[in-house]
Design a protein around this motif. Structure first.
Motif, mmCIF file in Angstrom:
data_model
loop_
_atom_site.group_PDB
_atom_site.id
_atom_site.type_symbol
_atom_site.label_atom_id
_atom_site.label_comp_id
_atom_site.label_asym_id
_atom_site.label_seq_id
_atom_site.Cartn_x
_atom_site.Cartn_y
_atom_site.Cartn_z
ATOM 1 N N VAL A 170 5.454 14.378 -2.178
ATOM 2 C CA VAL A 170 4.829 13.172 -1.823
ATOM 3 C C VAL A 170 5.236 12.853 -0.406
ATOM 4 N N ALA A 171 6.435 13.045 0.068
ATOM 5 C CA ALA A 171 6.879 12.967 1.476
ATOM 6 C C ALA A 171 6.142 13.934 2.485
ATOM 7 N N ALA A 172 5.724 15.053 2.152
ATOM 8 C CA ALA A 172 4.949 15.863 2.960
ATOM 9 C C ALA A 172 3.422 15.076 3.047
ATOM 10 N N GLU A 173 2.868 14.746 1.909
ATOM 11 C CA GLU A 173 1.531 14.104 1.782
ATOM 12 C C GLU A 173 1.354 12.822 2.539
ATOM 13 N N PRO A 178 1.016 -1.076 -0.008
ATOM 14 C CA PRO A 178 0.031 -0.002 -0.106
ATOM 15 C C PRO A 178 0.778 1.332 0.001
ATOM 16 N N THR A 179 2.060 1.131 0.697
ATOM 17 C CA THR A 179 2.818 2.368 0.762
ATOM 18 C C THR A 179 3.469 2.713 -0.481
ATOM 19 N N GLN A 180 4.039 1.520 -1.252
ATOM 20 C CA GLN A 180 4.671 1.866 -2.602
ATOM 21 C C GLN A 180 3.463 2.291 -3.546
ATOM 22 N N ARG A 181 2.263 1.700 -3.692
ATOM 23 C CA ARG A 181 1.379 2.142 -4.484
ATOM 24 C C ARG A 181 1.108 3.664 -4.122
ATOM 25 N N ALA A 182 0.918 4.237 -2.979
ATOM 26 C CA ALA A 182 0.535 5.565 -2.649
ATOM 27 C C ALA A 182 1.675 6.446 -3.456
ATOM 28 N N CYS A 183 3.024 5.789 -2.948
ATOM 29 C CA CYS A 183 3.961 6.747 -3.606
ATOM 30 C C CYS A 183 4.175 6.742 -5.104
ATOM 31 N N VAL A 184 3.805 5.544 -5.728
ATOM 32 C CA VAL A 184 3.669 5.655 -7.158
ATOM 33 C C VAL A 184 2.718 6.585 -7.731
ATOM 34 N N VAL A 185 1.337 6.404 -7.304
ATOM 35 C CA VAL A 185 0.256 7.058 -7.539
ATOM 36 C C VAL A 185 0.468 8.608 -7.541
ATOM 37 N N ARG A 231 3.368 10.248 -7.185
ATOM 38 C CA ARG A 231 4.506 10.766 -7.762
ATOM 39 C C ARG A 231 4.178 10.714 -9.260
ATOM 40 N N PHE A 232 3.582 9.754 -9.893
ATOM 41 C CA PHE A 232 3.613 9.656 -11.324
ATOM 42 C C PHE A 232 2.040 10.052 -11.922
ATOM 43 N N TYR A 233 1.018 9.580 -11.244
ATOM 44 C CA TYR A 233 -0.261 9.912 -11.607
ATOM 45 C C TYR A 233 -0.546 11.359 -11.205
ATOM 46 N N SER A 234 -0.441 11.673 -10.134
ATOM 47 C CA SER A 234 -0.567 13.105 -9.491
ATOM 48 C C SER A 234 0.458 14.203 -9.663
ATOM 49 N N ASP A 235 1.609 13.691 -10.409
ATOM 50 C CA ASP A 235 2.526 14.358 -10.802
ATOM 51 C C ASP A 235 3.323 15.409 -9.556
ATOM 52 N N LEU A 236 3.392 14.893 -8.494
ATOM 53 C CA LEU A 236 4.055 15.463 -7.436
ATOM 54 C C LEU A 236 5.431 15.152 -7.408
ATOM 55 N N THR A 237 6.260 16.396 -6.773
ATOM 56 C CA THR A 237 7.686 15.937 -6.596
ATOM 57 C C THR A 237 8.020 15.170 -5.326
ATOM 58 N N VAL A 238 9.140 14.511 -5.318
ATOM 59 C CA VAL A 238 9.534 13.620 -4.106
ATOM 60 C C VAL A 238 9.175 14.409 -2.791
ATOM 61 N N PRO A 239 9.477 15.818 -2.498
ATOM 62 C CA PRO A 239 9.191 16.197 -1.365
ATOM 63 C C PRO A 239 7.936 16.579 -0.931
ATOM 64 N N HIS A 292 10.736 3.597 -1.449
ATOM 65 C CA HIS A 292 9.478 3.009 -1.816
ATOM 66 C C HIS A 292 9.507 3.018 -3.624
ATOM 67 N N LEU A 293 9.783 4.180 -4.096
ATOM 68 C CA LEU A 293 9.623 4.182 -5.472
ATOM 69 C C LEU A 293 10.535 3.410 -6.175
ATOM 70 N N HIS A 294 11.717 3.196 -5.506
ATOM 71 C CA HIS A 294 12.650 2.291 -6.177
ATOM 72 C C HIS A 294 12.277 0.970 -6.165
ATOM 73 N N ASP A 295 11.797 0.450 -4.861
ATOM 74 C CA ASP A 295 11.337 -0.923 -4.762
ATOM 75 C C ASP A 295 10.078 -1.113 -5.765
ATOM 76 N N ALA A 296 9.266 -0.213 -5.741
ATOM 77 C CA ALA A 296 8.018 -0.234 -6.736
ATOM 78 C C ALA A 296 8.515 -0.402 -8.152
ATOM 79 N N ASN A 297 9.331 0.485 -8.346
ATOM 80 C CA ASN A 297 9.777 0.474 -9.763
ATOM 81 C C ASN A 297 10.358 -0.916 -10.423
#
Length: 127
Positions: free
Chosen positions: A73-76, A54-61, A63-71, A87-92
């Motif tokens: 996503v971290a704040a969110e 779930p955490t990896q999926r949230a990070c991917v969504v 970062r790439f679907y909502s087009d947020l930057t890494v900072p 999480h993004l590396h593992d999900a990738n």
């Protein structure tokens, strides 16, 4: 008789040349593109995303679907930037294993991903 043959030839030539210029405006393709390819791709991506935690999926969504930057996503998510990157590396890696390497992925992008993943040189190390 010669004049009739010449006129007939010129009419045919002009007609063909004119039609070649406007044929693309009126001709319809024999095969109309359907949604079959998109449906299969969407099902593959959905299944690959379901394989993530779930955490990896949230990070991917985010970062790439909502087009947020890494900072952002971290704040969110309320975690550190390094955690989001991990999480993004593992999900990738999981998504590449499920979906494979995309053919349209430019080689420079792959090289840039490897460069950003490498650790920064220390003061004492030589380049």
């Amino acid at each position: 008789m010669r004049r009739a043959i010449l006129t007939g030839y010129l009419d045919t030539y002009r007609r063909r040349r004119r039609w070649a210029g406007i044929r693309h405006l009126s001709a319809r393709p024999d095969h109309v593109a359907g949604t079959e390819d998109g449906v299969g791709d969407r099902a593959d991506v959905t299944a690959a995303l379901a394989a993530l935690t779930p955490t990896q999926r949230a990070c991917v969504v985010l970062r790439f679907y909502s087009d947020l930057t890494v900072p952002q996503v971290a704040a969110e998510l309320g975690c550190a930037e390094g955690t989001v990157k991990r999480h993004l590396h593992d999900a990738n890696a999981t998504l590449r294993g499920r979906l494979g390497v995309l053919d349209d992925d430019p080689p420079g992008r792959r090289a840039a991903a490897h460069l950003t993943a490498s650790p920064a040189p220390t003061e004492g190390s030589a380049r």
